[in-house]
Motif scaffolding. Structure first.
Motif, PDB file in Angstrom:
ATOM      1  N   GLU A 198       0.807  -1.224   0.000  1.00 28.26           N
ATOM      2  CA  GLU A 198       0.000   0.000   0.000  1.00 28.26           C
ATOM      3  C   GLU A 198       0.839   1.271   0.000  1.00 28.26           C
ATOM      4  O   GLU A 198       0.343   2.338  -0.377  1.00 28.26           O
TER       5      GLU A 198
ATOM      6  N   GLN B 113      -1.796   2.579  -5.013  1.00 28.90           N
ATOM      7  CA  GLN B 113      -3.138   2.925  -4.569  1.00 28.90           C
ATOM      8  C   GLN B 113      -4.055   1.720  -4.680  1.00 28.90           C
ATOM      9  O   GLN B 113      -5.045   1.616  -3.945  1.00 28.90           O
TER      10      GLN B 113
ATOM     11  N   ARG C 126      -1.992   1.103  -9.878  1.00 28.75           N
ATOM     12  CA  ARG C 126      -1.941   2.566  -9.890  1.00 28.75           C
ATOM     13  C   ARG C 126      -0.977   3.012  -8.801  1.00 28.75           C
ATOM     14  O   ARG C 126      -1.174   2.718  -7.614  1.00 28.75           O
TER      15      ARG C 126
ATOM     16  N   ARG D  45       1.126   5.297  -6.189  1.00 27.87           N
ATOM     17  CA  ARG D  45       0.827   6.447  -5.335  1.00 27.87           C
ATOM     18  C   ARG D  45       1.577   7.672  -5.845  1.00 27.87           C
ATOM     19  O   ARG D  45       2.583   7.557  -6.549  1.00 27.87           O
TER      20      ARG D  45
END
Length: 819
Positions: A87, A91, A230, A232
């Motif tokens: 994480e 994302q 995707r 961050r």
């Protein structure tokens, strides 16, 4: 400066309009070069630079896996779940797996391409429906009903003619009722090149789309998912790669049987859009074609520079007067460059039109397949900017030499001689430009010749299987909701019926056929092997085939036996390997009786009962990999390719074969019905190879024409400049034959120099093509020799025309009287 710039442009425009023939020739020449470059850039942009039409597409990456033995490939659901846990890097990560399914609306049913996507797929992409809605992450996740689907715009228009009343209606997908909840926008064609899915279904639908959903969700070696992540904000692709590498190492320690030697990698989404493994070869291929088409533009620039040099020679007195009135040399050169840039910008408009027509034509090209394979090349700001910059660069390049040459002349001498001064410097420069054109043309034609000879080699090479009298057809019994026992019985009955038809020599079925881009993948563990590979296994292509497969396809068994009817679910597990497999893992041993597993280091074990001859499995020219064959009777799949070997024309038996299928399963559709020869000539694997050959051939033809025109122009202009000299020679007794020989020698000298220089330049460029050639060296002497002779012959013709029609027909009296 702005005022001077406007003056330069106006003056250049007036000059070009005064000489329409010169302007048209120069514009068309540059249009060819700029158009070819723009077309190639449009293709490269689509595959390497163009972002998906979704929210913040620059943040998207493809998460794939690779090993030391294989290019990047798709990943399993359990591994994807672990990667989602990063994480601090991502994302989110979404995945999609492609299936074929029966779609039924009303009484009509058809096969549809279904992308089963994870619950967060649309949310992660930020993609909304054009009509209706997409599923929510809550209703799409595993464990839910999975009874909602979203249609692609293409399928919606093709199947329902844009009827919005179908949104909210119930249809059947793989025999299950589902609701159509939305239609995607027309600008979104999916996340892969070539194939646009018909339907998007959530991961919950895998419970009925997949034959064994538990394996998909639980097995780490079931690599079915294309994963899109995707990043961050502020996280780079390189940081993502480092994080994934650390996680891969931990997973290898935790799950050594499936993850040992497997490394997760991340790539910008646009680089892997064609195919996950394409990130390895696509950039170098794009570089090769960019270099080749750039050479076409270089030839065009040399041609226009020659035209401008000839024109500048005729404007000597005008330029001298302007200089005498106070115009500086820089201003003179700038005006000439402005003229060439204006020509190039006009050529860019025509070139952009040619590029658009070329890419639109490519969009109409279809691969020999029942699937809707197609390309999308949409012009965008990148393409417009490239065309503009190419035009400006070409204009400057074409105008610099004439501008520089014009400013070096002694204008006092020009005025004294009424505009007729020494032209030896200009002739040398124009000759050098022709040498450049011929040299670059030779490079292009050598590359074209290598591609053509490669294509011939493919058509003549021993592929390890037979081409003639083979019929291929594909079907999928899961479209009729047949369970495994029913499916096994269907294929058994079908093959018995086909083998009984007059003219049929053998028939079989398999998961895959050779040279089809795709194949099965297995991780193979070898009993008794020691070291790291014993734990991680060997990733290799594989195929499940029926008993008469090797006889039908024409691949001989060199040792041992073929699969038999006894090799079924009740029999002991067996396998056949190819020569490469046996030589790699048992180089000095008898492979028969050796044991391997495709599940773990603990088995269950399959006994090797045969060694098949090496074949071409994926693409002509490939390095033959170790290959594994498993018996269909022990490794069932619902979707099968049926092969039929006939004594004559296989197409003549197609009607009888269709009738047998209708009697067994009236509603079962057939796909990809073709002969083996058609498959090899027009199929998915041959498509890109053939397209590349056509493109390089087009580049070579354009370069050849431009070089011939350039040489013709130089010789023709030279004859005009030497009119008095030739008249004197003829007055002193030189016959037309001697004059003809004199002019021909000049042209052949330039062509010969160009051939020598081109041969030296072609060597490093041709080496870039080495991995794309089949059974051919990039230094192939036959190709170089043929191209050199072709260029000499074309140059001879281009020189002969002005020599015969102008030089040899000069009237010495008129020539001597000329001022």
């Amino acid at each position: 400066m702005l005022h001077s710039f406007r003056q330069d442009v106006k003056f250049a425009l007036r000059n070009l309009l005064k000489r329409p023939a010169f302007t048209v020739v120069a514009v068309l020449t540059l249009a060819l070069g700029i158009g070819a470059n723009t077309a190639v850039f449009t293709i490269v942009d689509s595959f390497l630079f163009q972002k998906l039409p979704v929210r913040d597409a620059g943040e998207l990456v493809i998460v794939a896996e690779t090993t030391a033995e294989s290019p990047p490939f798709d990943i399993s659901y359990p591994n994807m779940e672990d990667y989602r846990g990063q994480e601090e890097i991502f994302q989110g990560i979404a995945g999609e797996a492609t299936f074929f399914s029966q779609f039924k609306a009303g009484r009509e049913s058809e096969r549809a391409v279904v992308n089963a996507a994870t619950a967060n797929f649309f949310a992660l992409l930020g993609l909304e429906a054009a009509q209706g809605r997409v599923w929510t992450p809550e209703e799409g996740r595993r464990g839910q009903a999975g009874d909602v689907i979203v249609l692609s715009n293409g399928f919606f228009q093709r199947r329902f003619a844009g009827d919005l009343s179908i949104i909210g209606s119930s249809v059947e997908l793989s025999g299950r009722p589902v609701n159509i909840i939305g239609v995607l926008p027309g600008y979104f064609h999916g996340t892969r090149a070539f194939v646009e899915p018909d339907i998007y279904a959530p991961e919950a639908a895998l419970s009925f789309l997949a034959s064994n959903p538990d394996n998909i969700f639980q097995r780490r070696d079931s690599a079915l998912f294309r994963a899109i992540g995707r990043l961050r904000e502020g996280v780079s692709v390189e940081q993502a790669r480092q994080s994934l590498a650390s996680l891969s190492q931990r997973l290898a320690e935790t799950y050594p049987e499936t993850n040992q030697g497997v490394r997760a990698v991340a790539y910008p989404e646009e680089m892997a859009r064609m195919e996950t493994g394409a990130v390895v070869f696509l950039p170098p291929v794009a570089l090769v074609f960019s270099v080749l088409v750039g050479l076409v533009l270089l030839i065009a620039c040399a041609n226009v520079a020659n035209l401008l040099l000839a024109r500048a020679a005729g404007r000597g007195k005008e330029i001298a007067i302007r200089t005498a009135l106070g115009a500086g040399r820089l201003r003179i050169a700038r005006q000439m460059v402005a003229e060439s840039v204006l020509l190039a910008l006009t050529g860019a408009l025509a070139g952009f039109g040619l590029a658009y027509l070329a890419t639109q034509y490519l969009e109409t090209v279809r691969i020999a397949s029942d699937l809707d394979f197609h390309l999308h090349f949409d012009p965008n700001l990148h393409v417009f900017a490239f065309a503009f910059l190419a035009a400006v660069g070409a204009g400057i390049l074409a105008g610099l030499l004439p501008g520089w040459q014009a400013t070096r002349r002694d204008f006092n001498e020009v005025l004294k001689d009424s505009g007729r001064g020494s032209s030896s410097g200009r002739q040398r420069l124009r000759g050098a430009l022709v040498v450049t054109q011929v040299a670059v043309s030779l490079v292009l034609l050598v590359c074209t010749g290598l591609f053509v000879r490669s294509a011939w080699n493919v058509s003549d090479m021993d592929l390890g299987f037979a081409r003639e009298n083979r019929l291929l057809l594909t079907t999928d019994v899961s479209l009729l909701n047949m369970e495994e026992p029913q499916g096994r019985n269907f294929y058994d009955q079908l093959l018995r019926r086909i083998r009984a038809l007059p003219g049929v020599e053998s028939a079989s079925n398999s998961d895959y056929i050779p040279i089809n881009v795709y194949s099965g993948i297995d991780t193979v563990y070898i009993q008794g092997e020691e070291g790291k590979d014993a734990k991680s296994g060997h990733v290799m292509p594989s195929n499940s085939v029926n008993t008469q497969y090797f006889e039908t396809i024409g691949t001989p068994i060199l040792r041992g036996r073929v699969f038999q009817q006894e090799d079924d679910q009740e029999g002991r597990p067996v396998a056949i390997v190819n020569e490469k497999f046996a030589q790699t893992y048992w180089p000095d041993e008898n492979p028969l009786g050796k044991r391997i597993s495709v599940e773990s280091t603990e088995g269950p074990w399959m006994e090797v009962v045969g060694v098949a001859r090496n074949s071409v499995y994926n693409l002509p020219g490939e390095t033959v990999p170790p290959y594994l064959y498993k018996p269909f009777l022990q490794d069932y799949r619902a979707l099968q390719v049926v092969q039929v070997h006939t004594g004559g024309d296989p197409v003549a038996l197609l009607g009888n074969i269709r009738q047998e299928i209708r009697e067994l399963a009236p509603d079962l559709p057939l796909f990809d019905v073709r002969t083996m020869e058609t498959h090899l000539r027009e199929g998915k694997a041959a498509f890109l190879f053939g397209l590349a050959g056509q493109m390089v051939g087009t580049f070579g033809l354009i370069g050849l024409v431009l070089a011939a025109v350039g040489l013709y122009g130089v010789i023709s202009y030279s004859v005009t400049q030497r009119t008095q000299e030739i008249g004197i020679r003829m007055a002193l007794g030189a016959g037309s034959t001697r004059i003809l020989s004199l002019v021909l020698r000049q042209g052949l000298l330039l062509a010969g120099l160009g051939v020598v220089v081109g041969a030296l330049l072609a060597l490093p460029v041709a080496n870039l093509l080495a991995n794309m050639l089949v059974n051919l060296s990039p230094t192939d002497p036959a190709t170089y020799g043929f191209v050199a002779l072709l260029l000499i012959a074309i140059s001879l013709l281009a020189t002969f025309i002005p020599a015969r029609l102008r030089a040899a027909r000069i009237d010495p009296i008129i020539a001597l009287k000329a001022d």
